[in-house]
Design a protein around this motif. Structure first.
Motif, short mmCIF file in Angstrom:
data_model
loop_
_atom_site.label_atom_id
_atom_site.label_comp_id
_atom_site.label_asym_id
_atom_site.label_seq_id
_atom_site.Cartn_x
_atom_site.Cartn_y
_atom_site.Cartn_z
N UNK A 1 0.83 -1.21 0.00
CA UNK A 1 0.00 0.00 0.00
C UNK A 1 0.87 1.26 0.00
N UNK A 2 1.94 1.24 0.77
CA UNK A 2 2.86 2.38 0.79
C UNK A 2 3.52 2.58 -0.56
N UNK A 3 3.85 1.49 -1.23
CA UNK A 3 4.44 1.56 -2.57
C UNK A 3 3.43 2.15 -3.54
N UNK A 4 2.21 1.62 -3.51
CA UNK A 4 1.16 2.08 -4.44
C UNK A 4 0.86 3.56 -4.24
N UNK A 5 0.91 4.02 -2.99
CA UNK A 5 0.63 5.42 -2.68
C UNK A 5 1.84 6.32 -2.95
N UNK A 6 2.97 5.72 -3.29
CA UNK A 6 4.18 6.51 -3.56
C UNK A 6 4.82 7.09 -2.32
N UNK A 7 4.59 6.45 -1.18
CA UNK A 7 5.10 6.97 0.09
C UNK A 7 6.44 6.39 0.51
N UNK A 8 6.87 5.33 -0.15
CA UNK A 8 8.16 4.73 0.17
C UNK A 8 8.92 4.51 -1.14
N UNK A 9 10.21 4.77 -1.10
CA UNK A 9 11.03 4.61 -2.30
C UNK A 9 10.99 3.15 -2.76
N UNK A 10 10.93 2.97 -4.06
CA UNK A 10 10.92 1.63 -4.63
C UNK A 10 11.35 1.68 -6.08
N UNK A 11 11.70 0.54 -6.60
CA UNK A 11 12.07 0.43 -8.01
C UNK A 11 11.37 -0.77 -8.62
N UNK A 12 11.09 -0.67 -9.90
CA UNK A 12 10.61 -1.80 -10.68
C UNK A 12 11.74 -2.19 -11.62
N UNK A 13 12.02 -3.46 -11.69
CA UNK A 13 13.13 -3.93 -12.50
C UNK A 13 12.70 -4.36 -13.89
N UNK A 14 11.42 -4.17 -14.19
CA UNK A 14 10.92 -4.47 -15.53
C UNK A 14 9.86 -3.44 -15.91
N UNK A 15 9.56 -3.37 -17.17
CA UNK A 15 8.55 -2.44 -17.65
C UNK A 15 7.14 -2.82 -17.22
N UNK A 16 6.95 -4.06 -16.79
CA UNK A 16 5.62 -4.55 -16.42
C UNK A 16 5.13 -3.97 -15.10
N UNK A 17 5.99 -3.24 -14.37
CA UNK A 17 5.62 -2.65 -13.08
C UNK A 17 5.14 -3.70 -12.08
N UNK A 18 5.80 -4.84 -12.09
CA UNK A 18 5.50 -5.90 -11.13
C UNK A 18 6.71 -6.14 -10.26
N UNK A 19 6.48 -6.77 -9.15
CA UNK A 19 7.55 -7.17 -8.25
C UNK A 19 8.46 -6.00 -7.86
N UNK A 20 7.92 -5.02 -7.15
CA UNK A 20 8.74 -3.88 -6.74
C UNK A 20 9.81 -4.32 -5.74
N UNK A 21 10.90 -3.60 -5.74
CA UNK A 21 11.98 -3.81 -4.78
C UNK A 21 12.19 -2.51 -4.03
N UNK A 22 12.52 -2.62 -2.75
CA UNK A 22 12.73 -1.46 -1.90
C UNK A 22 14.22 -1.35 -1.60
N UNK A 23 14.83 -0.20 -1.91
CA UNK A 23 16.26 -0.05 -1.65
C UNK A 23 16.58 0.03 -0.17
#
Length: 90
Positions: A48-70
């Motif tokens: 939910x924090x990722x979806x709301x843009x409240x925590x830094x994250x990266x997507x490693x593919x264009x599909x915007x799946x499987x986010x990773x948190x630095x």
């Protein structure tokens, strides 16, 4: 450079005398589940924090799946969102 590397492999690739970012065996990126387990919240909360843009994250593919948190993103989130009590000035 590998995305999920240990401190030893990071040092061997980037041994230029700078402070290291990770401890031995520690990953540079975490999945929502890994972060949730480390900090004691649910993976759904992290997502939910990722979806709301409240925590830094990266997507490693264009599909915007499987986010990773630095590394450090959770700590930065806490710092930005911690409400400090009003302390009366003496």
């Amino acid at each position: 450079m590998k995305l999920f590397q240990t401190k030893q492999s990071y040092e061997s690739e980037n041994n230029n005398g700078r402070e290291q970012l990770v401890s031995p065996g520690e990953a540079l990126l975490e999945t929502p589940k890994e972060l949730a387990e480390r900090v004691g919240v649910s993976a759904a909360t992290v997502r939910k924090l990722i979806k709301a843009g409240k925590i830094e994250h990266v997507f490693l593919s264009d599909a915007k799946r499987n986010p990773k948190i630095p590394k450090g993103a959770w700590e930065a989130f806490l710092e930005q969102n911690t409400i400090r009590p009003d302390v009366p000035k003496a």
